[in-house]
Enzyme design. Structure first.
Site, PDB file in Angstrom:
ATOM      1  N   HIS A 183     -18.264  64.306  86.423  1.00  0.00           N
ATOM      2  CA  HIS A 183     -19.636  63.804  86.405  1.00  0.00           C
ATOM      3  C   HIS A 183     -19.812  62.654  87.389  1.00  0.00           C
ATOM      4  O   HIS A 183     -18.904  61.835  87.579  1.00  0.00           O
ATOM      5  CB  HIS A 183     -20.001  63.293  85.003  1.00  0.00           C
ATOM      6  CG  HIS A 183     -20.587  64.341  84.114  1.00  0.00           C
ATOM      7  ND1 HIS A 183     -21.884  64.308  83.671  1.00  0.00           N
ATOM      8  CD2 HIS A 183     -20.054  65.469  83.595  1.00  0.00           C
ATOM      9  CE1 HIS A 183     -22.124  65.361  82.910  1.00  0.00           C
ATOM     10  NE2 HIS A 183     -21.018  66.081  82.839  1.00  0.00           N
TER      11      HIS A 183
ATOM     12  N   GLU B  44     -25.605  70.415  87.073  1.00  0.00           N
ATOM     13  CA  GLU B  44     -26.795  69.802  86.478  1.00  0.00           C
ATOM     14  C   GLU B  44     -27.436  68.857  87.483  1.00  0.00           C
ATOM     15  O   GLU B  44     -26.735  68.173  88.242  1.00  0.00           O
ATOM     16  CB  GLU B  44     -26.434  68.996  85.219  1.00  0.00           C
ATOM     17  CG  GLU B  44     -25.761  69.788  84.126  1.00  0.00           C
ATOM     18  CD  GLU B  44     -24.239  69.688  84.209  1.00  0.00           C
ATOM     19  OE1 GLU B  44     -23.724  68.819  84.943  1.00  0.00           O
ATOM     20  OE2 GLU B  44     -23.570  70.501  83.553  1.00  0.00           O
TER      21      GLU B  44
END
Length: 317
Positions: free
Chosen positions: A38, A106
């Site tokens: 991330h 994402e």
């Protein structure tokens, strides 16, 4: 025989703590590692997001366990040539203990260099092209590529492992699961869905590993564990496409305000009962997953490893 691994959360923990947890996981009897990739955490409350490749380099020396990213997006924020370079070096460093897990990503992580977030159909095209490009680079040959989404000019990887790192594909819907079966060296999911595993196998995944992951929260008090899950991972209760489309942690915090404790906890074993945790893991085993990875939510990491070593892993083995 099912492999049981530990899922390292880069959203909750800094690099030194992740290394410490990996060592503790190996001592506790976990057989492999997942690690999230991330740029931002889902929520500011989670508080971390170290650069995964630096952490993996340290993991390679700190433990002897196999390592898989769950998952890396090789589409927007990081070009597939760079991911191929990182993967080849990591596989060489680990002596073949590394697998690259990939997915369509994402906006939360990818928008930081490109505000336009492609629709899923386009991202699936990009992922297919990225996988093919990375595999071409893994041959060690000079690569020039003029594709629909990526261009590469005379690139060659010089540092290579003895064997190319497997590329496993995350699948949460029918199209991505079919792509995983057709192109992936394995399948990654975070739901104990037997139908999805069958679809993966039917699409070309027969004989390839299926890996599943879940979040847990051990605590001596079940009510406290539930509150920890609701505080740190209310996003588990967010349904639909929001997880792929929203760009900032504050947007997820706004959604989280509408998630009840029950919705956040659903699917996560919580509290001190080993059978509750074992039953959640068995759902993945029964669904056909070859490897199951568990993440402990919150700060009680050492207590979790002790609990799983003594009481949970013996129940599921």
């Amino acid at each position: 025989m099912t492999t049981f691994g530990y899922f390292l959360s880069c959203e909750e923990h800094g690099p030194k703590e992740l290394i410490r947890q990996a060592k503790a996981a190996e001592r506790a009897g976990f057989e492999a590692l997942w690690i999230s990739d991330h740029f931002h955490p889902w929520l500011d409350e989670q508080g971390q997001a170290p650069f995964v490749w630096s952490v993996i380099g340290a993991l390679a020396e700190a433990t002897s366990l196999p390592i898989t990213t769950a998952v890396t997006c090789p589409l927007v924020r990081t070009h597939p040539v760079v991911i191929a370079h990182a993967t080849a070096t990591t596989a060489a460093l680990t002596g073949g203990r590394f697998r690259l897990g990939v997915g369509t990503g994402e906006a939360l992580n990818e928008h930081v260099i490109e505000s336009r977030w492609p629709p899923l159909s386009e991202r699936l095209e990009m992922l297919e092209e990225a996988i093919e490009l990375m595999r071409e680079l893994f041959t060690g040959k000079l690569v020039t590529h003029r594709g629909r989404h990526y261009r590469v000019d005379t690139a060659r990887l010089y540092t290579l492992p003895d064997e190319p790192a497997p590329i496993l594909v995350s699948g949460l819907g029918k199209k991505s699961t079919a792509l995983a079966g057709r192109l992936g060296d394995g399948y990654i999911s975070v739901a104990p869905d037997a139908g999805a595993v069958r679809a993966f196998r039917d699409a070309g995944g027969a004989g390839k590993p299926a890996l599943g992951g879940l979040k847990a929260c051990y605590a001596t008090d079940e009510a406290a564990a539930r509150k920890t899950v609701h505080r740190l991972w209310p996003t588990q209760g967010v349904k639909g496409e929001a997880a792929q489309l929203l760009p900032l942690p504050r947007h997820f915090e706004q959604l989280a305000g509408m998630v009840t404790e029950d919705e956040a906890v659903a699917g996560s074993p919580v509290g001190p009962d080993p059978e509750v945790h074992a039953q959640a893991i068995r759902q993945y085993v029964d669904a056909g997953f070859d490897e199951v990875y568990v993440n402990q939510i919150g700060p009680e990491q050492d207590a979790f490893f002790d609990f799983y070593e003594r009481e949970v892993l013996p129940l599921v083995r």
